[in-house]
Design a protein around this motif. Structure first.
Motif, PDB file in Angstrom:
ATOM      1  N   HIS A  54       0.838  -1.196   0.000  1.00 25.88           N
ATOM      2  CA  HIS A  54       0.000   0.000   0.000  1.00 25.88           C
ATOM      3  C   HIS A  54       0.881   1.258   0.000  1.00 25.88           C
ATOM      4  CE1 HIS A  54      -3.595   2.315   0.604  1.00 25.88           C
ATOM      5  NE2 HIS A  54      -3.080   2.881   1.673  1.00 25.88           N
ATOM      6  N   PHE A  57       2.120   1.789  -3.481  1.00 28.82           N
ATOM      7  CA  PHE A  57       1.065   2.394  -4.291  1.00 28.82           C
ATOM      8  C   PHE A  57       0.968   3.899  -4.020  1.00 28.82           C
ATOM      9  CE2 PHE A  57      -3.282   4.012  -4.431  1.00 28.82           C
ATOM     10  CZ  PHE A  57      -3.548   3.863  -5.781  1.00 28.82           C
ATOM     11  N   ALA A  61       1.325   6.592  -6.871  1.00 27.35           N
ATOM     12  CA  ALA A  61       0.071   7.208  -7.322  1.00 27.35           C
ATOM     13  C   ALA A  61      -0.002   8.705  -7.055  1.00 27.35           C
ATOM     14  CB  ALA A  61      -1.113   6.508  -6.664  1.00 27.35           C
ATOM     15  N   PHE A  77      -1.036   5.765 -11.346  1.00 27.93           N
ATOM     16  CA  PHE A  77      -2.017   4.980 -10.597  1.00 27.93           C
ATOM     17  C   PHE A  77      -2.014   3.529 -11.063  1.00 27.93           C
ATOM     18  CE2 PHE A  77      -3.772   8.589  -8.505  1.00 27.93           C
ATOM     19  CZ  PHE A  77      -4.588   8.102  -7.507  1.00 27.93           C
ATOM     20  N   TYR A  78      -2.000   3.310 -12.373  1.00 26.89           N
ATOM     21  CA  TYR A  78      -1.961   1.932 -12.889  1.00 26.89           C
ATOM     22  C   TYR A  78      -0.673   1.224 -12.487  1.00 26.89           C
ATOM     23  CZ  TYR A  78      -6.148   2.496 -15.759  1.00 26.89           C
ATOM     24  OH  TYR A  78      -7.438   2.672 -16.179  1.00 26.89           O
ATOM     25  N   GLN A  79       0.453   1.915 -12.582  1.00 23.86           N
ATOM     26  CA  GLN A  79       1.731   1.321 -12.177  1.00 23.86           C
ATOM     27  C   GLN A  79       1.730   0.992 -10.686  1.00 23.86           C
ATOM     28  OE1 GLN A  79       4.784   4.093 -13.293  1.00 23.86           O
ATOM     29  NE2 GLN A  79       4.422   3.840 -15.480  1.00 23.86           N
ATOM     30  N   GLY A  80       1.206   1.930  -9.900  1.00 23.71           N
ATOM     31  CA  GLY A  80       1.156   1.708  -8.457  1.00 23.71           C
ATOM     32  C   GLY A  80       0.275   0.533  -8.086  1.00 23.71           C
ATOM     33  N   GLU A  81      -0.882   0.434  -8.722  1.00 25.69           N
ATOM     34  CA  GLU A  81      -1.802  -0.661  -8.399  1.00 25.69           C
ATOM     35  C   GLU A  81      -1.240  -2.008  -8.838  1.00 25.69           C
ATOM     36  OE1 GLU A  81      -4.900  -2.468  -6.618  1.00 25.69           O
ATOM     37  OE2 GLU A  81      -4.402  -0.353  -6.489  1.00 25.69           O
ATOM     38  N   SER A  82      -0.659  -2.074 -10.043  1.00 28.59           N
ATOM     39  CA  SER A  82      -0.094  -3.364 -10.463  1.00 28.59           C
ATOM     40  C   SER A  82       1.108  -3.735  -9.612  1.00 28.59           C
ATOM     41  CB  SER A  82       0.266  -3.390 -11.947  1.00 28.59           C
ATOM     42  OG  SER A  82       0.645  -2.174 -12.451  1.00 28.59           O
ATOM     43  N   LYS A  84       1.503  -2.916  -6.502  1.00 25.16           N
ATOM     44  CA  LYS A  84       0.952  -3.314  -5.206  1.00 25.16           C
ATOM     45  C   LYS A  84       0.488  -4.772  -5.236  1.00 25.16           C
ATOM     46  CE  LYS A  84      -3.220  -2.022  -3.582  1.00 25.16           C
ATOM     47  NZ  LYS A  84      -4.280  -1.165  -3.029  1.00 25.16           N
ATOM     48  N   LEU A  85      -0.214  -5.148  -6.300  1.00 23.30           N
ATOM     49  CA  LEU A  85      -0.686  -6.532  -6.408  1.00 23.30           C
ATOM     50  C   LEU A  85       0.470  -7.521  -6.505  1.00 23.30           C
ATOM     51  CD1 LEU A  85      -3.712  -5.992  -8.816  1.00 23.30           C
ATOM     52  CD2 LEU A  85      -3.790  -6.482  -6.365  1.00 23.30           C
ATOM     53  N   CYS A  88       2.129  -7.807  -3.088  1.00 23.12           N
ATOM     54  CA  CYS A  88       1.300  -8.633  -2.193  1.00 23.12           C
ATOM     55  C   CYS A  88       1.523 -10.121  -2.477  1.00 23.12           C
ATOM     56  CB  CYS A  88      -0.175  -8.303  -2.360  1.00 23.12           C
ATOM     57  SG  CYS A  88      -0.763  -6.993  -1.312  1.00 23.12           S
TER      58      CYS A  88
END
Length: 131
Positions: A54, A57, A61, A77-82, A84-85, A88
């Motif tokens: 998180h 991200f 982001a 935002f897209y880079q941060g979310e991918s 992050k996944l 994880c």
């Protein structure tokens, strides 16, 4: 209080969010520690598996602001979310592979508690700023 961006839109107070979520993680981990040492460190790991990605991200982001940076904002935002996944998945894999013994219930329950805390943290921060 967050500083206004050049376009007049404020960045979210990320530092406050992480401070609150870190306190939640410590309290939940201490509560699980009452069940035993394995539950305590499993809960801590579950919370860190949520908090570290998180944080990645948030760094990705929220590094751009303003209307002129709209394409950069969307891309980050897209880079941060991918990212992050992926983080994880890697962290869950590392914990399941190398940490034994492990209280899986404490790990997943703390991850879920951190997720719910993350949903409510912005409301808590905003209500304290209005006072």
């Amino acid at each position: 209080m967050a500083k206004p961006a050049p376009g007049g839109i404020q960045r979210p107070p990320i530092e406050r969010w992480f401070a609150i979520e870190s306190v939640v993680l410590v309290l939940v981990s201490l509560a699980f520690l009452l069940r035993g040492q394995v539950s305590g460190y499993s809960a801590l790991l579950g919370g860190l598996i949520f908090l570290l990605p998180h944080g990645y991200f948030a760094l990705k982001a929220f590094r751009y602001t303003g209307a002129r940076s709209a394409k950069k904002i969307i891309s980050s935002f897209y880079q941060g979310e991918s990212g992050k996944l992926i983080l994880c998945a890697i962290l869950f894999t590392v914990v399941f592979k190398w940490i034994q013994p492990l209280d899986v219930a404490a790990l997943f329950l703390t991850f879920a508690i951190m997720l719910v805390a993350n949903w409510f943290t912005p409301f808590l921060v905003n209500s304290t700023q209005r006072r």
